[in-house]
Design a protein around this motif. Structure first.
Motif, PDB file in Angstrom:
ATOM      1  N   LEU A   1       0.809  -1.219   0.000  1.00 23.29           N
ATOM      2  CA  LEU A   1       0.000   0.000   0.000  1.00 23.29           C
ATOM      3  C   LEU A   1       0.841   1.267   0.000  1.00 23.29           C
ATOM      4  O   LEU A   1       0.306   2.365  -0.174  1.00 23.29           O
TER       5      LEU A   1
ATOM      6  N   GLY B   1       2.840   3.909  -1.557  1.00 26.62           N
ATOM      7  CA  GLY B   1       3.111   4.449  -2.880  1.00 26.62           C
ATOM      8  C   GLY B   1       4.543   4.886  -3.086  1.00 26.62           C
ATOM      9  O   GLY B   1       4.962   5.139  -4.225  1.00 26.62           O
TER      10      GLY B   1
ATOM     11  N   LEU C   1      -8.636   0.648  -3.225  1.00 27.15           N
ATOM     12  CA  LEU C   1      -7.647   1.461  -3.931  1.00 27.15           C
ATOM     13  C   LEU C   1      -7.557   1.063  -5.401  1.00 27.15           C
ATOM     14  O   LEU C   1      -7.762  -0.081  -5.762  1.00 27.15           O
ATOM     15  N   ARG C   2      -7.242   2.063  -6.227  1.00 24.87           N
ATOM     16  CA  ARG C   2      -6.847   1.809  -7.608  1.00 24.87           C
ATOM     17  C   ARG C   2      -5.363   2.119  -7.681  1.00 24.87           C
ATOM     18  O   ARG C   2      -4.930   3.201  -7.268  1.00 24.87           O
ATOM     19  N   PHE C   3      -4.575   1.201  -8.191  1.00 28.86           N
ATOM     20  CA  PHE C   3      -3.128   1.299  -8.060  1.00 28.86           C
ATOM     21  C   PHE C   3      -2.435   2.036  -9.207  1.00 28.86           C
ATOM     22  O   PHE C   3      -1.250   2.322  -9.124  1.00 28.86           O
TER      23      PHE C   3
ATOM     24  N   LEU D   1      -7.396  -3.440  -0.226  1.00 28.84           N
ATOM     25  CA  LEU D   1      -6.982  -3.711  -1.600  1.00 28.84           C
ATOM     26  C   LEU D   1      -8.093  -3.373  -2.594  1.00 28.84           C
ATOM     27  O   LEU D   1      -7.835  -2.863  -3.686  1.00 28.84           O
TER      28      LEU D   1
ATOM     29  N   VAL E   1      -2.691  -7.378  -7.768  1.00 27.61           N
ATOM     30  CA  VAL E   1      -3.550  -7.140  -6.602  1.00 27.61           C
ATOM     31  C   VAL E   1      -4.872  -7.897  -6.765  1.00 27.61           C
ATOM     32  O   VAL E   1      -5.353  -8.541  -5.832  1.00 27.61           O
TER      33      VAL E   1
ATOM     34  N   LEU F   1       0.652  -3.960 -11.639  1.00 26.41           N
ATOM     35  CA  LEU F   1       0.403  -4.025 -10.209  1.00 26.41           C
ATOM     36  C   LEU F   1      -1.060  -4.302  -9.919  1.00 26.41           C
ATOM     37  O   LEU F   1      -1.387  -5.121  -9.038  1.00 26.41           O
ATOM     38  N   GLN F   2      -1.960  -3.659 -10.658  1.00 27.62           N
ATOM     39  CA  GLN F   2      -3.389  -3.876 -10.436  1.00 27.62           C
ATOM     40  C   GLN F   2      -3.771  -5.324 -10.707  1.00 27.62           C
ATOM     41  O   GLN F   2      -4.562  -5.922  -9.961  1.00 27.62           O
TER      42      GLN F   2
ATOM     43  N   ARG G   1       6.351  -3.560  -4.914  1.00 30.74           N
ATOM     44  CA  ARG G   1       4.920  -3.657  -4.635  1.00 30.74           C
ATOM     45  C   ARG G   1       4.284  -4.824  -5.389  1.00 30.74           C
ATOM     46  O   ARG G   1       3.373  -5.479  -4.872  1.00 30.74           O
TER      47      ARG G   1
END
Length: 225
Positions: free
Chosen positions: A143, A145, A174-176, A171, A185, A181-182, A152
């Motif tokens: 988480l 940034g 949030l929008r990563f 998780l 997740v 990465l998204q 990450r």
């Protein structure tokens, strides 16, 4: 299909031997592709190129006259190369300073070295967390940034394996902002549900048992959904 982060591509380019310009035999510079495309607008296909910025290069010197005489443009050419290939092409420039803003200089290289050290440190911390089964610590890294994307991404993979069920809510909230990465997740959330035999209510998004017929949170029937 695997994707490489910008950092991974840069590391590969940095590790390559810089090519020599075929027109003047001078070593070419690493050049960062600008966010705005030129030419046909289809993009460069890579975030980094090699460019010759030798102002005495015959291609560059003669290019001014060639473009002026044949196309009435006050411009010239720089020789460019696609990293890892023997493909050399011409890139138009419209002033002696044209494109120089994207040259990767020593300061940028130093910044990249700092990034490499941050990645190395992050991986080391994650390895310790995995051995200790410290899911909350891994989640905090994911988480954060300020951590490198590669760290990450690795944290996301680990959260699915050692994280707790309460990791799903932050998780999902949030929008990563990074496609790779998204995806990791989202895969981690699915892995958590798999490990704890749970799912999310299609009506209220609260976590329920996979075999639940009625959501205990909103009271809606969820059997078969």
């Amino acid at each position: 299909m695997s994707f490489e982060t910008r950092e991974q591509v840069f590391e590969k380019v940095m590790a390559q031997e810089k090519p020599k310009c075929p027109h003047c035999s001078q070593e070419m510079n690493i050049w960062e592709v600008p966010p705005i495309n030129v030419g046909d607008g289809l993009g460069w296909g890579t975030p980094f190129l090699f460019l010759c910025f030798n102002d005495e290069c015959p291609l560059y010197v003669q290019g001014w006259g060639h473009l002026k005489e044949n196309y009435a443009h006050n411009a010239s050419y720089r020789c460019m190369n696609y990293p890892g290939t023997s493909q050399f092409e011409l890139m138009p420039v419209f002033s002696p300073m044209g494109a120089r803003g994207q040259i990767i200089d020593e300061q940028v290289v130093m910044q990249e070295e700092v990034l490499k050290q941050s990645i190395k440190r992050g991986f080391s911390v994650l390895a310790d967390c995995y051995v200790a089964k410290d899911g909350p610590a891994v989640l905090n890294i994911l988480l954060d940034g300020g951590e490198p994307v590669r760290v990450r991404v690795k944290a996301a993979e680990m959260v699915g394996d050692i994280g707790e069920l309460d990791a799903i809510e932050p998780l999902r909230s949030l929008r990563f902002g990074n496609e790779i990465l998204q995806e990791k997740v989202d895969a981690a959330v699915l892995r958590l549900h798999e490990r704890f035999f749970t799912r999310e209510c299609p009506f209220c998004a609260e976590i329920i048992k996979r075999r639940a017929a009625v959501c205990k949170h909103c009271g809606k029937e969820v059997a078969g959904l």
